[in-house]
Enzyme design. Structure first.
Site, PDB file in Angstrom:
ATOM      1  N   GLU A 145       2.073   0.047  -4.712  1.00  0.00           N
ATOM      2  CA  GLU A 145       1.210   1.153  -5.125  1.00  0.00           C
ATOM      3  C   GLU A 145       2.035   2.428  -5.020  1.00  0.00           C
ATOM      4  O   GLU A 145       2.431   2.833  -3.923  1.00  0.00           O
ATOM      5  CB  GLU A 145      -0.014   1.238  -4.201  1.00  0.00           C
ATOM      6  CG  GLU A 145      -0.982   2.307  -4.654  1.00  0.00           C
ATOM      7  CD  GLU A 145      -2.082   2.597  -3.640  1.00  0.00           C
ATOM      8  OE1 GLU A 145      -3.063   3.229  -4.022  1.00  0.00           O
ATOM      9  OE2 GLU A 145      -1.935   2.214  -2.465  1.00  0.00           O
ATOM     10  N   ASP A 201       0.829  -1.202   0.000  1.00  0.00           N
ATOM     11  CA  ASP A 201       0.000   0.000   0.000  1.00  0.00           C
ATOM     12  C   ASP A 201       0.871   1.263   0.000  1.00  0.00           C
ATOM     13  O   ASP A 201       1.840   1.356   0.782  1.00  0.00           O
ATOM     14  CB  ASP A 201      -0.860  -0.035   1.281  1.00  0.00           C
ATOM     15  CG  ASP A 201      -1.963   0.984   1.272  1.00  0.00           C
ATOM     16  OD1 ASP A 201      -2.880   0.859   0.462  1.00  0.00           O
ATOM     17  OD2 ASP A 201      -1.897   1.920   2.106  1.00  0.00           O
TER      18      ASP A 201
HETATM   19  C1  NOJ Z   1      -4.529   2.916  -0.786  1.00  0.00           C
HETATM   20  C2  NOJ Z   1      -5.615   1.918  -0.633  1.00  0.00           C
HETATM   21  O1  NOJ Z   1      -5.842   1.303  -1.874  1.00  0.00           O
HETATM   22  C3  NOJ Z   1      -6.821   2.660  -0.101  1.00  0.00           C
HETATM   23  O2  NOJ Z   1      -7.980   1.854  -0.103  1.00  0.00           O
HETATM   24  C4  NOJ Z   1      -6.516   3.171   1.269  1.00  0.00           C
HETATM   25  O3  NOJ Z   1      -7.568   3.988   1.712  1.00  0.00           O
HETATM   26  C5  NOJ Z   1      -5.230   3.989   1.281  1.00  0.00           C
HETATM   27  N1  NOJ Z   1      -4.174   3.423   0.516  1.00  0.00           N
HETATM   28  C6  NOJ Z   1      -4.719   4.159   2.697  1.00  0.00           C
HETATM   29  O4  NOJ Z   1      -4.191   2.960   3.159  1.00  0.00           O
END
Ligand code: NOJ
Length: 499
Positions: A245, A190
């Site tokens: 990500e 993440d």
């Molecule tokens: C990215 C995640 O995909 C999302 O769902 C989340 O709210 C944020 N990061 C914070 O962790």
């Protein structure tokens, strides 16, 4: 291909209206039938659920709403038996404010874990710097108990960990080991681009003052931290993978997170989430990805996920467009990510104001998966945590499996075709000249080639492709012969015809 499971909405087995790990295990046969290589499971760890699992209070246990550690072990083993690899969703940038680490950290300025998070004095103007949080408002909250501010790039319930502190690095590496020892195949990481920070936490330039920090934070310290993570993951036997990500808009910036083959195996590229359904825009996106990622950074392609409107909804709801989009997604050069339910052609649920629960307004795409045509759609309760997506009486696994013309069978066929074609799996991509409404490209290796044509327009169009070609798949299930014309909204994969 990697299939994203959002466990709250996949399948409930207990009757509480929330999906669980046993629900995923119970449907591994479906995933195998579909042709899934790997699943990425959104967080199922202990969490107060302020951000539905992206606020973790114990990384090494399963939240009771999803089951137990034994359920996680059964899921991992069952997936492996089905030939499916398992990626967990690791959230390194922040914990929950209920995590014992943060509870200790906020207890006193002299707490042993005070420095595990970012605590700062305010300035005369208020917050310690001008950063904005992802769901709105400043990225800082003042804590009365100790008279300082703490940093959170998301909700106040998601304080940012200080990866500048080696104890944090060590503790978070232990989390990776805990799960690697339980035989997971890797992690979706993440917002990994956020973990390195300049301890001075300088203001962002005034002209960016109101832009949320997450989309622009790009600190060189992150790369060393990712290299350490990669080394740890590589030290385990077998093929393990990390997909990060990196929520930056510039593909050349995203490229840097692959390092010299020693950082992420793959980074998400979210350009397609903002690309209109127009051939020129897609030609441009493919060109940018090819140019900016180059030969050594393997691309990823995403049309839908749990943070964005489903692409069927975003692109106007048409069945033809969602079928053509499936052909495109599964023929581009790179690893495609499917979001659960896109293979059913699902649209976002309409969620009335009283039922909205997500602070980021993302409920619609997170609607539960309809498994059957019955009123409870294969769930043990009529009324799960979010309303059903539109047309669930027709768009469900049971109905679509029984209908060879359904979009579900198109996805399955595309995945099978992709698996057996070296050109589609790892061949080069070359954009071809075509009429304005058509996106045309060739995928090729020495021994194999395919041509993909997608008509993004609303009228039939003739397309000339040199040589003799046969249709391998058309998005229109009635078409099985290449006659040099694409119907409105049609997409095809061609292979060289018999001489
Ligand atoms: C990215 C995640 O995909 C999302 O769902 C989340 O709210 C944020 N990061 C914070 O962790």
């Amino acid at each position: 291909m990697i299939y994203q499971i959002y466990p709250r909405s996949f399948l409930d087995t207990t009757g509480d209206g929330v999906g669980d790990l046993a629900g995923i295990t119970a449907r591994l046969d479906y995933l195998r039938w579909l042709g899934v290589d790997a699943i990425w499971v959104s967080p199922f760890f202990r969490s107060p659920m302020a951000d539905f699992g992206y606020d973790i209070s114990d990384y090494c246990d399963v939240d009771p709403v999803f089951g137990t550690l034994a359920d996680a072990d059964r899921l991992i083993a069952g997936a492996h038996d089905a030939g499916i690899r398992v990626l967990l969703d690791w959230v390194p940038n922040h914990t929950s404010d209920q995590h014992p680490w943060f509870v200790d950290s906020r207890s006193s300025r002299r707490a042993s874990k005070r420095d595990w998070y970012y605590w700062r004095d305010g300035r005369r103007s208020g917050t310690p710097n001008n950063w904005r949080a992802a769901f709105g408002g400043p990225a800082w909250t003042f804590d009365d108990a100790t008279g300082q501010w703490y940093l959170h790039l998301f909700l106040p319930q998601q304080p940012d960990l200080n990866w500048g502190n080696r104890e944090v690095v060590h503790a978070m590496h232990e989390v990776l080991r805990f799960w690697l020892d339980r035989d997971v195949d890797g992690f979706r990481i993440d917002v990994v681009h956020l973990i390195g920070k300049d301890p001075a936490l300088p203001d962002q330039p005034a002209e960016l003052g109101s832009v949320d920090r997450v989309g622009i934070h790009d600190d060189p310290r992150t790369h060393g931290l990712i290299r350490e993570i990669r080394r740890l993951v590589d030290s385990y036997p077998g093929e393990r993978v990390i997909v990060g990500e990196v929520n930056l808009h510039d593909t050349s910036a995203i490229r840097t997170y692959y390092g010299a083959g020693d950082e992420l195996h793959m980074a998400f590229n979210f350009l397609p989430l903002a690309t209109p359904w127009a051939a020129g825009d897609w030609r441009q996106v493919i060109g940018v990805v090819e140019r900016d990622l180059g030969r050594d950074a393997w691309p990823t392609w995403v049309l839908s996920n749990h943070d964005s409107r489903r692409h069927r909804t975003r692109l106007g709801g048409s069945e033809a467009v969602s079928r053509a989009a499936a052909v495109l997604l599964l023929t581009l050069r790179g690893t495609p990510f499917l979001f659960q339910g896109e293979e059913l052609g699902l649209e976002d649920a309409v969620v009335s104001p009283e039922r909205r629960v997500d602070p980021g307004g993302r409920d619609g795409c997170r609607a539960p998966i309809p498994w059957t045509a019955t009123p409870t759609h294969g769930w043990p309760t009529v009324d799960p945590w979010l309303p059903w997506p539109p047309h669930a009486e027709a768009r469900n696994v049971q109905r679509e499996r029984a209908d060879p013309g359904a979009i579900l069978h198109l996805y399955r066929r595309l995945l099978a075709v992709r698996r057996t074609s070296p050109a589609l799996r790892h061949g080069d991509i070359t954009l071809l000249d075509a009429p304005a409404a058509v996106l045309a490209f060739r995928r090729s290796t020495h021994e194999d080639q395919r041509v993909v044509l997608v008509n993004l327009g609303e009228t039939e169009v003739e397309v000339h492709v040199d040589g003799r070609w046969d249709i391998v798949v058309s998005s229109d299930s009635a078409v099985d012969r290449w006659d040099g014309a694409l119907r409105a909204g049609e997409a095809v994969i061609l292979q060289p015809g018999a001489a």
